[in-house]
Design a protein around this motif. Structure first.
Motif, PDB file in Angstrom:
ATOM      1  N   LYS A 132     -76.568 -26.945  31.855  1.00  0.00           N
ATOM      2  CA  LYS A 132     -77.954 -26.803  32.563  1.00  0.00           C
ATOM      3  C   LYS A 132     -77.989 -25.149  32.937  1.00  0.00           C
ATOM      4  CE  LYS A 132     -78.562 -31.323  34.303  1.00  0.00           C
ATOM      5  NZ  LYS A 132     -78.651 -32.050  35.532  1.00  0.00           N
ATOM      6  N   GLN A 133     -76.993 -24.575  33.219  1.00  0.00           N
ATOM      7  CA  GLN A 133     -77.133 -23.170  33.548  1.00  0.00           C
ATOM      8  C   GLN A 133     -77.603 -22.244  32.397  1.00  0.00           C
ATOM      9  OE1 GLN A 133     -72.996 -22.980  34.989  1.00  0.00           O
ATOM     10  NE2 GLN A 133     -73.921 -21.922  36.921  1.00  0.00           N
ATOM     11  N   VAL A 134     -77.215 -22.619  31.042  1.00  0.00           N
ATOM     12  CA  VAL A 134     -77.575 -21.882  29.678  1.00  0.00           C
ATOM     13  C   VAL A 134     -79.037 -22.320  29.770  1.00  0.00           C
ATOM     14  CG1 VAL A 134     -77.301 -21.924  27.409  1.00  0.00           C
ATOM     15  CG2 VAL A 134     -75.277 -22.034  28.570  1.00  0.00           C
ATOM     16  N   GLU A 135     -79.378 -23.360  29.928  1.00  0.00           N
ATOM     17  CA  GLU A 135     -80.779 -23.871  29.995  1.00  0.00           C
ATOM     18  C   GLU A 135     -81.739 -23.098  30.931  1.00  0.00           C
ATOM     19  OE1 GLU A 135     -80.623 -28.461  28.171  1.00  0.00           O
ATOM     20  OE2 GLU A 135     -80.712 -28.083  30.225  1.00  0.00           O
TER      21      GLU A 135
ATOM     22  N   SER B 127     -85.090 -18.088  32.578  1.00  0.00           N
ATOM     23  CA  SER B 127     -85.130 -17.231  33.774  1.00  0.00           C
ATOM     24  C   SER B 127     -85.527 -15.703  33.460  1.00  0.00           C
ATOM     25  CB  SER B 127     -83.810 -17.348  34.445  1.00  0.00           C
ATOM     26  OG  SER B 127     -82.714 -16.658  33.676  1.00  0.00           O
ATOM     27  N   GLY B 128     -85.173 -15.394  32.254  1.00  0.00           N
ATOM     28  CA  GLY B 128     -85.301 -13.868  31.781  1.00  0.00           C
ATOM     29  C   GLY B 128     -84.334 -12.965  32.477  1.00  0.00           C
ATOM     30  N   MET B 129     -83.075 -13.542  32.680  1.00  0.00           N
ATOM     31  CA  MET B 129     -81.963 -12.848  33.156  1.00  0.00           C
ATOM     32  C   MET B 129     -81.307 -12.126  31.887  1.00  0.00           C
ATOM     33  SD  MET B 129     -80.052 -14.778  36.054  1.00  0.00           S
ATOM     34  CE  MET B 129     -79.984 -16.256  35.274  1.00  0.00           C
ATOM     35  N   GLU B 130     -80.473 -11.052  32.031  1.00  0.00           N
ATOM     36  CA  GLU B 130     -79.656 -10.447  31.236  1.00  0.00           C
ATOM     37  C   GLU B 130     -78.640 -11.440  30.509  1.00  0.00           C
ATOM     38  OE1 GLU B 130     -80.270  -7.251  29.714  1.00  0.00           O
ATOM     39  OE2 GLU B 130     -82.150  -7.363  31.104  1.00  0.00           O
ATOM     40  N   LYS B 131     -78.394 -11.211  29.502  1.00  0.00           N
ATOM     41  CA  LYS B 131     -77.200 -12.055  28.795  1.00  0.00           C
ATOM     42  C   LYS B 131     -76.067 -12.146  29.282  1.00  0.00           C
ATOM     43  CE  LYS B 131     -75.789  -8.958  24.988  1.00  0.00           C
ATOM     44  NZ  LYS B 131     -75.739  -8.998  23.470  1.00  0.00           N
TER      45      LYS B 131
ATOM     46  N   SER C  68     -69.869 -15.287  30.540  1.00  0.00           N
ATOM     47  CA  SER C  68     -68.728 -16.099  31.214  1.00  0.00           C
ATOM     48  C   SER C  68     -68.894 -17.633  31.121  1.00  0.00           C
ATOM     49  CB  SER C  68     -68.487 -15.491  32.557  1.00  0.00           C
ATOM     50  OG  SER C  68     -69.434 -15.957  33.659  1.00  0.00           O
ATOM     51  N   ILE C  69     -70.119 -18.203  31.426  1.00  0.00           N
ATOM     52  CA  ILE C  69     -70.370 -19.603  31.329  1.00  0.00           C
ATOM     53  C   ILE C  69     -70.363 -19.884  29.907  1.00  0.00           C
ATOM     54  CG2 ILE C  69     -71.989 -21.360  31.668  1.00  0.00           C
ATOM     55  CD1 ILE C  69     -73.007 -19.546  34.166  1.00  0.00           C
ATOM     56  N   LEU C  70     -70.818 -19.375  28.863  1.00  0.00           N
ATOM     57  CA  LEU C  70     -70.817 -19.576  27.662  1.00  0.00           C
ATOM     58  C   LEU C  70     -69.305 -19.535  27.017  1.00  0.00           C
ATOM     59  CD1 LEU C  70     -72.106 -19.909  24.716  1.00  0.00           C
ATOM     60  CD2 LEU C  70     -72.207 -17.422  24.599  1.00  0.00           C
ATOM     61  N   SER C  71     -68.485 -18.514  27.621  1.00  0.00           N
ATOM     62  CA  SER C  71     -66.904 -18.482  27.115  1.00  0.00           C
ATOM     63  C   SER C  71     -66.313 -19.830  27.724  1.00  0.00           C
ATOM     64  CB  SER C  71     -66.489 -17.316  27.761  1.00  0.00           C
ATOM     65  OG  SER C  71     -66.991 -16.151  27.280  1.00  0.00           O
TER      66      SER C  71
ATOM     67  N   ASN D 118     -79.542 -12.172  22.404  1.00  0.00           N
ATOM     68  CA  ASN D 118     -80.377 -12.365  23.407  1.00  0.00           C
ATOM     69  C   ASN D 118     -81.553 -13.157  23.112  1.00  0.00           C
ATOM     70  OD1 ASN D 118     -81.127 -11.728  26.146  1.00  0.00           O
ATOM     71  ND2 ASN D 118     -81.783  -9.910  25.865  1.00  0.00           N
ATOM     72  N   ASP D 119     -81.505 -14.279  22.587  1.00  0.00           N
ATOM     73  CA  ASP D 119     -82.427 -15.263  21.947  1.00  0.00           C
ATOM     74  C   ASP D 119     -82.512 -16.457  22.969  1.00  0.00           C
ATOM     75  OD1 ASP D 119     -84.396 -16.869  20.652  1.00  0.00           O
ATOM     76  OD2 ASP D 119     -83.201 -16.831  18.755  1.00  0.00           O
ATOM     77  N   PRO D 120     -82.777 -16.361  24.322  1.00  0.00           N
ATOM     78  CA  PRO D 120     -82.822 -17.537  25.024  1.00  0.00           C
ATOM     79  C   PRO D 120     -83.632 -18.809  24.618  1.00  0.00           C
ATOM     80  CG  PRO D 120     -84.292 -15.807  25.966  1.00  0.00           C
ATOM     81  CD  PRO D 120     -83.830 -15.318  24.839  1.00  0.00           C
ATOM     82  N   THR D 121     -84.546 -18.698  23.760  1.00  0.00           N
ATOM     83  CA  THR D 121     -85.337 -20.093  23.249  1.00  0.00           C
ATOM     84  C   THR D 121     -84.350 -20.693  22.547  1.00  0.00           C
ATOM     85  OG1 THR D 121     -87.304 -18.874  23.467  1.00  0.00           O
ATOM     86  CG2 THR D 121     -87.266 -20.710  22.138  1.00  0.00           C
ATOM     87  N   THR D 122     -83.602 -20.275  21.500  1.00  0.00           N
ATOM     88  CA  THR D 122     -82.870 -20.834  20.493  1.00  0.00           C
ATOM     89  C   THR D 122     -81.390 -21.238  21.161  1.00  0.00           C
ATOM     90  OG1 THR D 122     -83.646 -19.300  18.685  1.00  0.00           O
ATOM     91  CG2 THR D 122     -81.507 -20.579  18.452  1.00  0.00           C
ATOM     92  N   ALA D 123     -81.104 -20.590  22.272  1.00  0.00           N
ATOM     93  CA  ALA D 123     -79.827 -20.834  23.136  1.00  0.00           C
ATOM     94  C   ALA D 123     -80.034 -22.272  23.792  1.00  0.00           C
ATOM     95  CB  ALA D 123     -79.485 -19.625  24.091  1.00  0.00           C
ATOM     96  N   TYR D 124     -81.525 -22.256  24.385  1.00  0.00           N
ATOM     97  CA  TYR D 124     -81.925 -23.613  25.089  1.00  0.00           C
ATOM     98  C   TYR D 124     -82.048 -24.730  23.995  1.00  0.00           C
ATOM     99  CZ  TYR D 124     -84.731 -26.796  27.342  1.00  0.00           C
ATOM    100  OH  TYR D 124     -85.277 -27.856  27.807  1.00  0.00           O
ATOM    101  N   GLN D 125     -82.415 -24.590  22.901  1.00  0.00           N
ATOM    102  CA  GLN D 125     -82.490 -25.467  22.022  1.00  0.00           C
ATOM    103  C   GLN D 125     -80.953 -25.993  21.756  1.00  0.00           C
ATOM    104  OE1 GLN D 125     -84.944 -23.542  19.106  1.00  0.00           O
ATOM    105  NE2 GLN D 125     -86.711 -24.170  19.921  1.00  0.00           N
ATOM    106  N   PHE D 126     -80.224 -25.412  21.397  1.00  0.00           N
ATOM    107  CA  PHE D 126     -78.792 -25.671  20.993  1.00  0.00           C
ATOM    108  C   PHE D 126     -78.055 -26.284  22.160  1.00  0.00           C
ATOM    109  CE2 PHE D 126     -78.804 -22.714  17.420  1.00  0.00           C
ATOM    110  CZ  PHE D 126     -78.663 -23.415  16.456  1.00  0.00           C
TER     111      PHE D 126
END
Length: 112
Positions: free
Chosen positions: A74-77, A82-86, A91-94, A46-54
């Motif tokens: 773009k959805q991950v970004e 957005s502050g939404m839950e992981k 499913s998009i990540l999968s 649940n580290d959105p900043t790092t997820a965005y960077q990758f």
């Protein structure tokens, strides 16, 4: 079965230089797997900043190899801001992981 990637843009960029194409493929195969893993770990932690960077870092390479994940990246970004839950992005990540892993496996089969 179709390939998980396309060399159309790679061929345009390289001007048909096979050595340059090989370097681009090797670079992709070295950089993308750890970035993909890092993005997945960031989502799980649940580290959105790092997820965005990758996600942002991977985007040009995915586009270069014709891996059609721009909408999902773009959805991950967007999720990261957005502050939404992981659970909203898992499913998009999968889908991203499965698609990129297919491309990696196909590239390895074709270039190594």
């Amino acid at each position: 079965m179709s390939k998980g990637y396309s060399l159309e843009s790679v061929n345009e960029l390289s001007g048909g230089d096979d050595e340059f194409i090989t370097v681009l493929v090797q670079t992709f195969l070295e950089e993308i797997p750890p970035d993909l893993e890092g993005m997945g770990q960031a989502v799980q932690n649940n580290d959105p900043t790092t997820a965005y960077q990758f996600a942002h870092k991977m985007k040009p390479n995915l586009q270069l190899f014709g891996i059609d994940l721009l909408k999902e990246i773009k959805q991950v970004e967007a999720w990261s801001k957005s502050g939404m839950e992981k659970s909203e992005i898992e499913s998009i990540l999968s889908h991203i992981v499965a698609t990129v892993n297919k491309a990696i496996n196909d590239l390895k089969a074709d270039f190594q």
